[in-house]
Design a protein around this motif. Structure first.
Motif, PDB file in Angstrom:
ATOM      1  N   VAL A 183     -73.826 -11.180 -64.318  1.00  0.00           N
ATOM      2  CA  VAL A 183     -72.475 -10.848 -64.798  1.00  0.00           C
ATOM      3  C   VAL A 183     -71.573 -12.085 -64.887  1.00  0.00           C
ATOM      4  N   VAL A 184     -72.133 -13.269 -64.597  1.00  0.00           N
ATOM      5  CA  VAL A 184     -71.323 -14.487 -64.623  1.00  0.00           C
ATOM      6  C   VAL A 184     -70.990 -14.893 -66.057  1.00  0.00           C
ATOM      7  N   SER A 185     -72.003 -14.933 -66.892  1.00  0.00           N
ATOM      8  CA  SER A 185     -71.792 -15.321 -68.293  1.00  0.00           C
ATOM      9  C   SER A 185     -73.006 -14.865 -69.098  1.00  0.00           C
ATOM     10  N   TRP A 225     -76.071 -17.082 -68.275  1.00  0.00           N
ATOM     11  CA  TRP A 225     -76.683 -16.730 -67.004  1.00  0.00           C
ATOM     12  C   TRP A 225     -77.444 -15.409 -67.129  1.00  0.00           C
ATOM     13  N   ARG A 226     -76.865 -14.444 -67.847  1.00  0.00           N
ATOM     14  CA  ARG A 226     -77.515 -13.150 -67.985  1.00  0.00           C
ATOM     15  C   ARG A 226     -78.842 -13.290 -68.734  1.00  0.00           C
ATOM     16  N   ASP A 227     -78.861 -14.059 -69.802  1.00  0.00           N
ATOM     17  CA  ASP A 227     -80.081 -14.222 -70.587  1.00  0.00           C
ATOM     18  C   ASP A 227     -81.190 -14.846 -69.751  1.00  0.00           C
ATOM     19  N   ILE A 228     -80.820 -15.812 -68.917  1.00  0.00           N
ATOM     20  CA  ILE A 228     -81.833 -16.477 -68.091  1.00  0.00           C
ATOM     21  C   ILE A 228     -82.284 -15.562 -66.953  1.00  0.00           C
ATOM     22  N   ALA A 229     -81.319 -14.894 -66.316  1.00  0.00           N
ATOM     23  CA  ALA A 229     -81.645 -14.044 -65.161  1.00  0.00           C
ATOM     24  C   ALA A 229     -82.441 -12.808 -65.550  1.00  0.00           C
ATOM     25  N   MET A 286     -62.158   2.531 -49.310  1.00  0.00           N
ATOM     26  CA  MET A 286     -62.350   1.730 -50.515  1.00  0.00           C
ATOM     27  C   MET A 286     -63.836   1.647 -50.826  1.00  0.00           C
ATOM     28  N   ALA A 287     -64.179   1.494 -52.099  1.00  0.00           N
ATOM     29  CA  ALA A 287     -65.563   1.339 -52.535  1.00  0.00           C
ATOM     30  C   ALA A 287     -65.781  -0.101 -52.961  1.00  0.00           C
ATOM     31  N   ASP A 288     -66.855  -0.715 -52.438  1.00  0.00           N
ATOM     32  CA  ASP A 288     -67.248  -2.065 -52.830  1.00  0.00           C
ATOM     33  C   ASP A 288     -68.512  -1.934 -53.671  1.00  0.00           C
ATOM     34  N   LEU A 289     -68.448  -2.274 -54.960  1.00  0.00           N
ATOM     35  CA  LEU A 289     -69.565  -2.063 -55.885  1.00  0.00           C
ATOM     36  C   LEU A 289     -70.264  -3.376 -56.190  1.00  0.00           C
ATOM     37  N   SER A 290     -71.564  -3.442 -55.881  1.00  0.00           N
ATOM     38  CA  SER A 290     -72.394  -4.562 -56.313  1.00  0.00           C
ATOM     39  C   SER A 290     -73.006  -4.153 -57.644  1.00  0.00           C
TER      40      SER A 290
END
Length: 242
Positions: free
Chosen positions: A24-26, A29-33, A115-119
């Motif tokens: 989700v960085v860019s 990064w998404r294409d490589i990951a 609160m909800a922390d979403l990964s």
């Protein structure tokens, strides 16, 4: 070395959660990951015998890892027999043998702080109940700080212990949290329920003085097993009420 080469060198060392976060960085990064070779390596570390099959899976290894690593869709629970209106939480915190925080927190107050922390990509949700600390207090790295949490059912005046004088031994300076936990005691009516922890965390800012923590909030969660308001209430109902 080009940025893309650096990423391709680093990504194989990440675990699944971190690799998913990189997506989700860019776009780069998404294409490589999303390279399925990376996810095949993760699957091979997690389920090596499965990856020895002569015929590869019909889905990508990324999808395979995502499917079996994330929480499965939960069935709709029946309404819990408890409500936060029925509960009061008693929180006491000591530094060494000195009481530095003591508060009775009504159930609805703790519920409203949930609160909800979403990964994002692996869809792991963690629900944390939070309250502010007023007035704030400070502790140092060198001090032994411990906490107890009791909960009372107002409808029956029965008491259960969530945390019993546990120390804040796990300090995450990145997340600015100090953590303590206790394994929950369940009613004999639930003999096969065990290994579930109640967690409480101090939310802090580091003071100007080195090693001094300025505590501004408290979080409580049961993320070993309960990740919604209804699940928390069902879990509390199963405690060993005295």
């Amino acid at each position: 070395m080009a940025d893309e080469e650096v990423l391709k060198a680093v990504f194989p060392f990440l675990d699944g959660k971190d690799l998913a976060s990189c997506m989700v960085v860019s776009k780069q990064w998404r294409d490589i990951a999303r390279d399925d070779y990376l996810w095949k390596c993760l699957c091979a570390r997690r389920w090596p015998s499965f990856c020895k099959r002569p015929n590869p899976p019909t889905v990508t290894y990324y999808k395979l890892y995502q499917t079996f690593n994330k929480r499965q869709h939960r069935r709709t629970l029946l309404p819990p027999r408890l409500s936060f209106d029925d509960l009061e939480f008693f929180i006491d915190i000591w530094s060494e043998d000195k009481l530095i925080f003591s508060e009775v927190v009504a159930g609805p107050v703790l519920q409203n702080g949930m609160m909800a922390d979403l990964s994002c990509d692996l869809e792991v949700r963690e629900y944390k109940m939070t309250i502010p600390v007023e007035p704030r207090f400070t502790v140092t790295w060198s001090q032994t700080v411990s906490v107890s949490v009791l909960v009372v059912r107002k409808d029956s005046n029965r008491v259960a212990c969530i945390i019993n004088k546990s120390r804040f031994e796990y300090i995450d300076r990145t997340a600015r949290r100090a953590h303590a936990f206790e394994y929950l005691d369940f009613s004999p009516d639930h003999p096969f329920t065990s290994g579930i922890r109640g967690w409480i965390s101090l939310c802090f800012m580091e003071d100007g003085d080195e090693g001094v923590l300025d505590v501004f909030g408290i979080e409580m969660d049961f993320c070993d097993a309960a990740n919604s308001k209804e699940e928390v209430l069902w879990l509390l109902d199963m405690l060993d009420w005295k």
